[in-house]
Design an enzyme around this catalytic site. Structure first.
Site, PDB file in Angstrom:
ATOM      1  N   GLU A 130      80.290  36.265  11.792  1.00 16.05           N
ATOM      2  CA  GLU A 130      79.041  35.509  11.718  1.00 16.05           C
ATOM      3  C   GLU A 130      79.216  34.289  10.852  1.00 16.05           C
ATOM      4  O   GLU A 130      80.133  34.235  10.037  1.00 16.05           O
ATOM      5  CB  GLU A 130      77.952  36.404  11.068  1.00 16.05           C
ATOM      6  CG  GLU A 130      77.725  37.672  11.836  1.00 16.05           C
ATOM      7  CD  GLU A 130      76.876  38.687  11.076  1.00 16.05           C
ATOM      8  OE1 GLU A 130      76.276  38.330  10.053  1.00 16.05           O
ATOM      9  OE2 GLU A 130      76.853  39.836  11.532  1.00 16.05           O
ATOM     10  N   LYS A 132      78.393  32.028   7.710  1.00 14.98           N
ATOM     11  CA  LYS A 132      77.889  32.271   6.355  1.00 14.98           C
ATOM     12  C   LYS A 132      76.928  31.125   6.045  1.00 14.98           C
ATOM     13  O   LYS A 132      77.333  29.976   5.891  1.00 14.98           O
ATOM     14  CB  LYS A 132      79.047  32.312   5.362  1.00 14.98           C
ATOM     15  CG  LYS A 132      78.584  32.630   3.954  1.00 14.98           C
ATOM     16  CD  LYS A 132      79.748  33.068   3.110  1.00 14.98           C
ATOM     17  CE  LYS A 132      79.484  33.125   1.630  1.00 14.98           C
ATOM     18  NZ  LYS A 132      78.187  32.890   1.120  1.00 14.98           N
ATOM     19  N   ASP A 134      74.370  28.777   4.163  1.00 17.86           N
ATOM     20  CA  ASP A 134      74.330  28.343   2.770  1.00 17.86           C
ATOM     21  C   ASP A 134      72.893  28.047   2.349  1.00 17.86           C
ATOM     22  O   ASP A 134      72.439  26.910   2.342  1.00 17.86           O
ATOM     23  CB  ASP A 134      75.215  27.093   2.616  1.00 17.86           C
ATOM     24  CG  ASP A 134      75.545  26.845   1.159  1.00 17.86           C
ATOM     25  OD1 ASP A 134      75.241  27.706   0.318  1.00 17.86           O
ATOM     26  OD2 ASP A 134      76.112  25.778   0.867  1.00 17.86           O
ATOM     27  N   TYR A 242      70.381  38.647   8.890  1.00 12.98           N
ATOM     28  CA  TYR A 242      71.720  39.123   9.277  1.00 12.98           C
ATOM     29  C   TYR A 242      72.070  40.541   8.838  1.00 12.98           C
ATOM     30  O   TYR A 242      73.197  40.965   9.010  1.00 12.98           O
ATOM     31  CB  TYR A 242      72.796  38.176   8.777  1.00 12.98           C
ATOM     32  CG  TYR A 242      72.604  37.726   7.326  1.00 12.98           C
ATOM     33  CD1 TYR A 242      72.617  38.628   6.267  1.00 12.98           C
ATOM     34  CD2 TYR A 242      72.403  36.379   7.037  1.00 12.98           C
ATOM     35  CE1 TYR A 242      72.450  38.210   4.966  1.00 12.98           C
ATOM     36  CE2 TYR A 242      72.226  35.954   5.724  1.00 12.98           C
ATOM     37  CZ  TYR A 242      72.252  36.876   4.694  1.00 12.98           C
ATOM     38  OH  TYR A 242      72.065  36.471   3.413  1.00 12.98           O
ATOM     39  N   LYS A 329      85.516  31.628   2.926  1.00 14.81           N
ATOM     40  CA  LYS A 329      84.767  30.406   2.625  1.00 14.81           C
ATOM     41  C   LYS A 329      85.581  29.159   2.962  1.00 14.81           C
ATOM     42  O   LYS A 329      86.790  29.128   2.750  1.00 14.81           O
ATOM     43  CB  LYS A 329      84.354  30.394   1.152  1.00 14.81           C
ATOM     44  CG  LYS A 329      83.252  31.428   0.900  1.00 14.81           C
ATOM     45  CD  LYS A 329      82.842  31.514  -0.538  1.00 14.81           C
ATOM     46  CE  LYS A 329      81.903  30.430  -0.960  1.00 14.81           C
ATOM     47  NZ  LYS A 329      81.350  30.697  -2.309  1.00 14.81           N
ATOM     48  N   CYS A 423      85.981   1.503 -29.343  1.00 15.09           N
ATOM     49  CA  CYS A 423      84.776   1.730 -28.547  1.00 15.09           C
ATOM     50  C   CYS A 423      84.514   0.522 -27.648  1.00 15.09           C
ATOM     51  O   CYS A 423      84.432  -0.612 -28.145  1.00 15.09           O
ATOM     52  CB  CYS A 423      83.590   1.970 -29.473  1.00 15.09           C
ATOM     53  SG  CYS A 423      82.039   2.093 -28.584  1.00 15.09           S
ATOM     54  N   CYS A 426      81.069  -1.087 -29.158  1.00 12.37           N
ATOM     55  CA  CYS A 426      80.909  -1.698 -30.482  1.00 12.37           C
ATOM     56  C   CYS A 426      82.234  -2.029 -31.157  1.00 12.37           C
ATOM     57  O   CYS A 426      82.246  -2.566 -32.258  1.00 12.37           O
ATOM     58  CB  CYS A 426      80.059  -0.799 -31.377  1.00 12.37           C
ATOM     59  SG  CYS A 426      80.898   0.721 -31.847  1.00 12.37           S
ATOM     60  N   CYS A 441      83.406   7.666 -30.418  1.00 10.76           N
ATOM     61  CA  CYS A 441      83.138   6.506 -31.266  1.00 10.76           C
ATOM     62  C   CYS A 441      82.379   7.047 -32.477  1.00 10.76           C
ATOM     63  O   CYS A 441      81.294   7.613 -32.322  1.00 10.76           O
ATOM     64  CB  CYS A 441      82.272   5.494 -30.513  1.00 10.76           C
ATOM     65  SG  CYS A 441      81.555   4.274 -31.624  1.00 10.76           S
ATOM     66  N   CYS A 447      76.396   1.952 -33.091  1.00  9.32           N
ATOM     67  CA  CYS A 447      76.872   1.717 -31.732  1.00  9.32           C
ATOM     68  C   CYS A 447      75.674   1.654 -30.774  1.00  9.32           C
ATOM     69  O   CYS A 447      74.969   2.651 -30.580  1.00  9.32           O
ATOM     70  CB  CYS A 447      77.830   2.842 -31.336  1.00  9.32           C
ATOM     71  SG  CYS A 447      78.419   2.701 -29.654  1.00  9.32           S
TER      72      CYS A 447
HETATM   73  S1  IVH Z   1      75.736  40.021   4.745  1.00  7.57           S
HETATM   74  C1  IVH Z   1      75.598  43.752   1.906  1.00  7.57           C
HETATM   75  N1  IVH Z   1      75.882  37.939   6.315  1.00  7.57           N
HETATM   76  O1  IVH Z   1      76.211  35.112   1.306  1.00  7.57           O
HETATM   77  C2  IVH Z   1      75.979  42.441   2.471  1.00  7.57           C
HETATM   78  N2  IVH Z   1      75.491  37.556   4.002  1.00  7.57           N
HETATM   79  O2  IVH Z   1      78.157  35.110  -0.861  1.00  7.57           O
HETATM   80  C3  IVH Z   1      74.840  41.621   2.873  1.00  7.57           C
HETATM   81  N3  IVH Z   1      75.163  35.184   3.419  1.00  7.57           N
HETATM   82  O3  IVH Z   1      74.771  37.696  -0.544  1.00  7.57           O
HETATM   83  C4  IVH Z   1      75.179  40.208   3.133  1.00  7.57           C
HETATM   84  N4  IVH Z   1      75.388  34.386   5.437  1.00  7.57           N
HETATM   85  O4  IVH Z   1      73.196  35.851   0.588  1.00  7.57           O
HETATM   86  C5  IVH Z   1      75.709  38.364   5.056  1.00  7.57           C
HETATM   87  N5  IVH Z   1      75.972  36.209   7.843  1.00  7.57           N
HETATM   88  C6  IVH Z   1      75.800  36.624   6.593  1.00  7.57           C
HETATM   89  C7  IVH Z   1      75.550  35.734   5.530  1.00  7.57           C
HETATM   90  C8  IVH Z   1      75.404  36.245   4.233  1.00  7.57           C
HETATM   91  C9  IVH Z   1      75.149  34.079   4.165  1.00  7.57           C
HETATM   92  C10 IVH Z   1      74.959  35.162   1.953  1.00  7.57           C
HETATM   93  C11 IVH Z   1      74.238  36.346   1.382  1.00  7.57           C
HETATM   94  C12 IVH Z   1      75.279  37.015   0.534  1.00  7.57           C
HETATM   95  C13 IVH Z   1      76.111  35.836   0.119  1.00  7.57           C
HETATM   96  C14 IVH Z   1      77.460  36.229  -0.418  1.00  7.57           C
END
Ligand code: IVH
Length: 701
Positions: A130, A132, A134, A242, A329, A423, A426, A441, A447
């Site tokens: 999936e 991630k 942000d 998720y 990441k 400096c 000054c 400084c 100054c």
């Molecule tokens: S699963 C028990 N799935 O990233 C695990 N987390 O750095 C539950 N996050 O704490 C999390 N996308 O806030 C999961 N597809 C995704 C995610 C995700 C972003 C976040 C979430 C997590 C953090 C960890």
């Protein structure tokens, strides 16, 4: 020799913990990260490795064992947040702890994760890959098909109740459709601010002369904690879910659980894929590493989760992470550009910071023109020269930073820059103290840059909040009207109007703002003094501990060390500050001008509001635990130490003991937050003044 090594290791561990705690607070509470995710994760991985290698120094309290908390701490710095941010939400425990994810930047470690899982599991299994997202984590509870509650992650055990705000997010259903949902379940995900909403919001903030948000993540988490749900609605937030907590609504796989959630109308990403082996995982990662640039929202990696619930059960959890998932990441985006020149800036403390002027280059949505080089050592380490092509990254996506020099493109004859010996403002010879990374400084009284810097700091929004910009400080100083903050309070309309560009109204507004600053609470006055190393958080802790300026001024280094989080360096700095007669004189003049120099003792409330109630307190509060106990007794309540059936309620502060929380839940004992508790007490005059300890920090936003 061995003992020496051990000492070094222990010191490094203590140092890493402190740096990680501080930066975790900046990220999760203040929404203002100071270092990049990559730097943070690298330090966390170093600490994990050291603790694993030297278990004698392991600690339950280490950031390696806790998830980053978004809850306000008594020592937090609410001033860092935008006005209108709510500091105290009702808090509720999560039905299942809300954990974080183990993360890595290396494909090799994703392979290790897959190999470890295969070794433990005796059945075949698949992966759900999936995006991630942000944003900021959210936990929604649906009861009988209706949205019942929305909690932030908090400290993983207890979260802030942001239900009213979440109801304003358009893609979160209030009522589920279809059928088959459990009577009650928790579903987790992320609140995001799409780039389009982010750009619109920041454009508005610039028009209103508000500080723009550094990135969509900060904007999302800041918006989620706003006071006004209507405003939350206007911010254009978005949610993606998720994870179904607990038993995955009884489904055999995560995929089926999320498909079902989607059929109930819940927003679940359609970008997930089931992968069968590491090569499919790699394909997914490679695809999204570039394709994510076309998404309307920010992502910072890929999450790889084991799909079968039975396999997840076999793998279990560590204190902080599930063993059945890992986050890969993406490294922060970089840009390559040319160094045009280097400036040396003098700050209010006299520290000289080299700043590179760059050929403008687009990076993560903005154009970068300048980047900090921090100090002379950093410049030497990079071996940077004017004309070099350099890689720039955004540290915490805020302050651009030069991370490396592309030596292969160095122009012939480029010579290393010479750090100034005097400096730049000054002309005073610079000094560098032992253990200091920066050159200073020493001409603090003469100054101009330092004097102006101190004025700007004093008038700043987080300090005395006097409406004036850098240009005003410059003008007041260069026309000889103001040399130190106390001079501000002798200004009159006549003198202000003698300055270029000042009119009747602007002078009046400025004087009114000065008058208003006289009611700024003492902790902010202490911060405004600009004592080296004393930031907002430390100022607040010192102010609350000593309660007035005279006690701070006469404190010894030893007594200063008794303040939580005050170490040797800060204690010495505060002590030395007040030993300087010029500072003592300035403080006297500010006191004479009418600024608050004490916390003003709360008049001990006495009521019967808590009569016959047996109360257990747990965690930390905005006042000390002893003060909290005294408050309970002063209102007729009884303090007891353990939760039992006879307990009237558990008063849970920051980080309450998980055992107490569990026991209270088990016995059906109510859990009450500090904010709700304060509402139970009679409103006193001092409270309206904002001087009642429980509400003191509210007045500092
Ligand atoms: S699963 C028990 N799935 O990233 C695990 N987390 O750095 C539950 N996050 O704490 C999390 N996308 O806030 C999961 N597809 C995704 C995610 C995700 C972003 C976040 C979430 C997590 C953090 C960890």
């Amino acid at each position: 020799m061995r003992a020496m090594e051990d000492k070094d290791i222990k010191q490094r561990i203590v140092y890493l913990r402190a740096v990680l705690e501080e930066n975790s607070r900046k990220y999760y509470v203040e929404n203002a990260p100071a270092i990049s995710d990559f730097e943070f994760d690298t330090l966390m991985h170093e600490l994990e490795a050291l603790e694993a290698q030297y278990p004698q120094y392991a600690s339950e309290d280490s950031p390696t064992r806790k998830v980053g908390s978004d809850l306000e701490q008594s020592g937090g710095s609410p001033q860092a947040m935008e006005p209108g941010i709510r500091r105290e939400f009702a808090q509720y425990p999560h039905a299942h702890p809300m954990l974080s994810l183990a993360n890595t930047y290396s494909i090799g470690e994703v392979e290790d994760f897959a190999a470890r899982a295969a070794k433990t599991l005796d059945h075949g299994f698949t992966y759900s890959c999936e995006l991630k997202f942000d944003g900021t984590a959210i936990c929604l509870t649906y009861r009988d098909g209706k949205l019942f509650r929305a909690l932030t992650r908090g400290d993983g055990v207890i979260g802030d109740d942001v239900t009213d705000n979440v109801r304003q997010i358009s893609n979160i259903p209030q009522t589920l459709k279809g059928s088959g949902w459990p009577e009650e379940f928790e579903i987790r995900g992320e609140i995001l601010m799409p780039y389009s909403s982010f750009d619109r919001l920041n454009a508005q903030r610039l028009r209103d002369e508000d500080q723009p948000f550094a990135n969509p993540r900060n904007a999302a988490s800041g918006s989620l904690k706003l006071l006004d749900p209507g405003e939350v609605g206007r911010r254009g937030l978005w949610c993606t879910l998720y994870h179904i907590a607990g038993d995955n609504a009884g489904f055999a796989t995560h995929e089926e659980a999320l498909d079902a959630a989607s059929s109930w109308g819940l927003p679940v990403s359609d970008k997930r894929r089931i992968c069968h082996n590491i090569s499919e995982i790699k394909q997914y990662i490679d695809y999204w590493d570039t394709e994510r640039r076309n998404l309307p929202y920010a992502t910072d990696g890929i999450v790889i989760k084991i799909n079968e619930i039975s396999a997840r059960e076999a793998l279990g959890f560590t204190a902080k992470f599930p063993r059945w998932a890992v986050a890969y990441k993406f490294k922060a985006e970089q840009a390559l550009t040319e160094v045009l020149s280097i400036d040396y800036q003098v700050g209010r403390t006299g520290a000289v910071t080299p700043v590179a002027n760059l050929s403008p280059v687009p990076l993560s949505g903005t154009v970068v023109k300048r980047a900090t080089l921090n100090n002379a050592d950093q410049m030497a380490l990079l071996d940077i020269r004017i004309g070099d092509m350099v890689y720039v990254e955004k540290g915490g996506e805020i302050i651009p930073k030069i991370t490396a020099v592309e030596k292969s493109r160095r122009p012939a004859g480029a010579v290393p820059p010479v750090f100034p010996t005097v400096c730049p403002d000054c002309g005073t010879p610079l000094v560098r103290e032992e253990d200091e990374a920066k050159w200073f400084c020493p001409n603090s009284d003469g100054c101009p840059q330092q004097i102006k810097g101190r004025l700007v700091h004093f008038m700043g929004r987080k300090a005395m909040n006097i409406i004036a910009g850098d240009a005003t400080a410059d003008q007041l100083f260069s026309k000889g009207l103001v040399k130190s903050p106390a001079d501000l309070y002798s200004l009159d309309k006549y003198r202000l109007m003698s300055l270029e560009g000042w009119k009747d109204r602007s002078a009046e507004r400025f004087l009114a703002s000065l008058a208003e600053s006289k009611s700024v609470p003492f902790p902010r006055v202490l911060f405004a003094l600009g004592i080296r190393y004393v930031g907002e958080t430390t100022a607040k802790e010192v102010a609350v501990h000593f309660r007035d300026i005279d006690s701070i001024a006469s404190a010894t280094v030893e007594t200063l060390l008794e303040v939580p989080d005050v170490g040797e360096v800060i204690a010495r700095s505060i002590h030395e500050f007040f030993r300087d007669p010029r500072h003592a004189g300035e403080v006297q003049r500010l006191r004479a001008a009418g600024l608050r120099m004490s916390m003003e003792e709360p008049t001990g409330p006495s009521s019967e509001a808590l009569k016959d109630l047996s109360i257990v307190i747990s965690g930390t509060f905005s006042i000390s635990r002893d003060e909290m106990k005294a408050l309970i007794e002063a209102n007729g309540g009884k303090n007891s130490s353990g939760v039992s059936k006879k307990t009237s309620f558990l008063l849970a502060g920051e980080k309450p003991g998980p055992e107490k929380v569990r026991k209270a839940q088990e016995l059906g004992v109510k859990i009450i937050s500090e904010a709700d508790f304060m509402k139970m007490l009679p409103q006193t005059d001092t409270e309206e003044d904002g001087q009642f300890p429980g509400s003191l920090f509210d007045t500092m936003i």
